[in-house]
Design a protein around this motif. Structure first.
Motif, PDB file in Angstrom:
ATOM      1  N   ALA A   1       4.435  -4.550   1.235  1.00  0.00           N
ATOM      2  CA  ALA A   1       4.482  -3.096   1.105  1.00  0.00           C
ATOM      3  C   ALA A   1       3.778  -2.412   2.274  1.00  0.00           C
ATOM      4  CB  ALA A   1       3.843  -2.676  -0.223  1.00  0.00           C
TER       5      ALA A   1
ATOM      6  N   ARG B   1       5.671   0.111   5.057  1.00  0.00           N
ATOM      7  CA  ARG B   1       5.231   1.487   5.308  1.00  0.00           C
ATOM      8  C   ARG B   1       4.922   1.717   6.786  1.00  0.00           C
ATOM      9  NH1 ARG B   1       0.879   2.448   0.499  1.00  0.00           N
ATOM     10  NH2 ARG B   1       0.333   0.287   1.047  1.00  0.00           N
TER      11      ARG B   1
ATOM     12  N   ALA C   1       7.484   2.263  -1.402  1.00  0.00           N
ATOM     13  CA  ALA C   1       6.592   1.157  -1.054  1.00  0.00           C
ATOM     14  C   ALA C   1       5.183   1.390  -1.589  1.00  0.00           C
ATOM     15  CB  ALA C   1       6.558   0.971   0.459  1.00  0.00           C
ATOM     16  N   SER C   2       4.749   2.642  -1.604  1.00  0.00           N
ATOM     17  CA  SER C   2       3.408   2.959  -2.105  1.00  0.00           C
ATOM     18  C   SER C   2       3.306   2.701  -3.599  1.00  0.00           C
ATOM     19  CB  SER C   2       3.067   4.417  -1.794  1.00  0.00           C
ATOM     20  OG  SER C   2       2.985   4.634  -0.400  1.00  0.00           O
TER      21      SER C   2
ATOM     22  N   ALA D   1       5.100   0.493  -5.273  1.00  0.00           N
ATOM     23  CA  ALA D   1       5.070  -0.959  -5.436  1.00  0.00           C
ATOM     24  C   ALA D   1       3.683  -1.505  -5.120  1.00  0.00           C
ATOM     25  CB  ALA D   1       6.123  -1.603  -4.525  1.00  0.00           C
ATOM     26  N   PHE D   2       3.041  -0.969  -4.081  1.00  0.00           N
ATOM     27  CA  PHE D   2       1.687  -1.397  -3.725  1.00  0.00           C
ATOM     28  C   PHE D   2       0.711  -1.084  -4.856  1.00  0.00           C
ATOM     29  CE2 PHE D   2      -2.495  -1.003  -1.880  1.00  0.00           C
ATOM     30  CZ  PHE D   2      -2.554  -1.988  -0.910  1.00  0.00           C
TER      31      PHE D   2
END
Length: 409
Positions: free
Chosen positions: A79, A83, A114-115, A117-118
């Motif tokens: 992730a 980004r 992505a954030s 998922a992180f």
């Protein structure tokens, strides 16, 4: 266990710290760039906020089951790298003279996905490296770092946007994500592989987190409260920058200062969260913190339309509101991690993100339209009053009876 000497936690903490600091540049940079560089109005900012929230919603629904079936650390690294790759395209496009709003929308969507998922992977990873008794302490330290980033990140971003340009400022965030990936890659503690489970039909996959959260009477109100916060937070995400820059007349640097000042309160909130839980009980502390945060938000729509006094009002609202919001957030996350098995934390975290994300899309789109119809100030007042709903939900639920001992079972 003393987390100060916990090497694995320290590396996770460091990774979160650098990415959190740079993330503020992206968060403020995209809407400011849309307003200052590309001439965006209220409706366009509403679409931008909705695009990011929509991408976060899709990612939350899809990521939870996937994360529960895989080791979390490689997903965290992936992730970060994604980004960084996305953000570096912004200054490249600006340098080539081809930066457009569609690219900003696409970057916002990819970074938001992505954030999420992180965040889900990090939420699921933390209980595997520290004990349940240390969850509030661990979450408080992570929240404290977020608060420090809230102080420094927006202030730096505001200065960079005023002195240089938003696209160049965004390039700094790509570097922070690369540094975060490096810290995570340095973790040497083996991570146990989740127990294998066969994939189910996609409709059951994306709804399993909601069913798991809804089945626990203590977690259910937390889901409803976070979804309601997403709705009214979506209105603020669409209109806050526009309100500050055009209605109050703040400069980008002043806006960065106002948002950064909230980090001071947020830092205090991270440290008072454990004390609130011990003094009031876990559930009552969450309700009280959210009530105070909602009252503080009400200051914003009454800010004077003058740069100096308007800035002062926003700073007061940010400091008090962020302190209590962070305290409530630390206790809420710790409670979820304590009450639910680690094997389902990804799916439940995904449900929470999806619920809040879906409502944020509605809030952002509705907020942009409402801002055009009645003005940003009146629209923010409607949203501010709405923030009183989440603590009311908590006060009328079994959450109010949860004691401090729940956090350390």
């Amino acid at each position: 266990m003393n987390l100060t000497g916990h090497v694995t936690f320290q590396k996770l903490w460091a990774a979160q710290a650098v990415s959190a600091f740079g993330a503020r540049i992206t968060r403020e940079g995209l809407p400011i760039m849309a307003v200052v560089t590309l001439g965006a109005g209220a409706a366009t900012l509403g679409v931008l906020a909705a695009v990011a929230s929509g991408a976060a919603l899709v990612a939350a629904l899809a990521a939870g089951p996937f994360i529960d079936r895989h080791r979390r650390r490689p997903l965290l690294i992936g992730a970060d790298l994604l980004r960084a790759a996305v953000l570096i395209t912004i200054p490249l496009a600006a340098w080539l003279g081809v930066l457009t709003l569609p690219q900003v929308f696409a970057a916002a969507a990819l970074v938001a996905a992505a954030s999420v998922a992180f965040d889900i992977a990090s939420h699921s990873y933390l209980p595997s490296i520290i004990g349940k008794a240390e969850l509030i302490d661990g979450n408080s330290r992570l929240a404290a770092t977020e608060s420090v980033a809230e102080v420094g990140g927006p202030a730096l971003a505001g200065a960079l946007f005023q002195w240089l340009s938003a696209p160049i400022a965004l390039a700094a965030n790509a570097v922070t994500y690369l540094a975060s990936a490096g810290f995570l890659a340095a973790i040497r503690t083996p991570e146990a592989a989740p127990e294998p489970s066969p994939p189910e039909h996609w409709t059951r996959e994306v709804t399993e987190g909601f069913r798991l959260a809804w089945s626990d009477a203590r977690v259910r109100p937390l889901l409803l409260m976070e979804s309601a916060q997403g709705l009214f937070g979506g209105v603020f995400s669409a209109l806050y920058v526009l309100f500050a820059l055009r209605t109050l007349g703040l400069t980008p640097a002043m806006l960065g200062l106002a948002i950064g000042a909230g980090g001071i309160g947020a830092l205090a909130g991270a440290f008072i969260a454990p004390r609130l839980a011990r003094r009031l009980g876990h559930g009552r502390a969450i309700v009280l913190a959210m009530t105070g945060a909602a009252l503080a938000v009400l200051i914003t729509p009454f800010a004077p339309a003058a740069p100096v006094t308007g800035l002062a009002a926003l700073i007061v609202s940010q400091v008090i509101g962020d302190a209590l919001a962070v305290a409530g957030g630390v206790l809420t996350a710790s409670l979820r991690q304590t009450l639910l098995p680690q094997a389902v934390l990804g799916r439940v975290a995904g449900a929470f993100h999806a619920g809040a994300g879906a409502m944020a899309v509605i809030g952002a789109l509705g907020g942009g339209l409402l801002g055009q119809a009645i003005g940003p100030r009146a629209a923010l007042l409607v949203a501010a009053l709405g923030f009183l709903i989440p603590p009311l939900i908590g006060a009328l639920s079994p959450l109010r009876d949860l004691g401090e001992s729940v956090a350390v079972d």
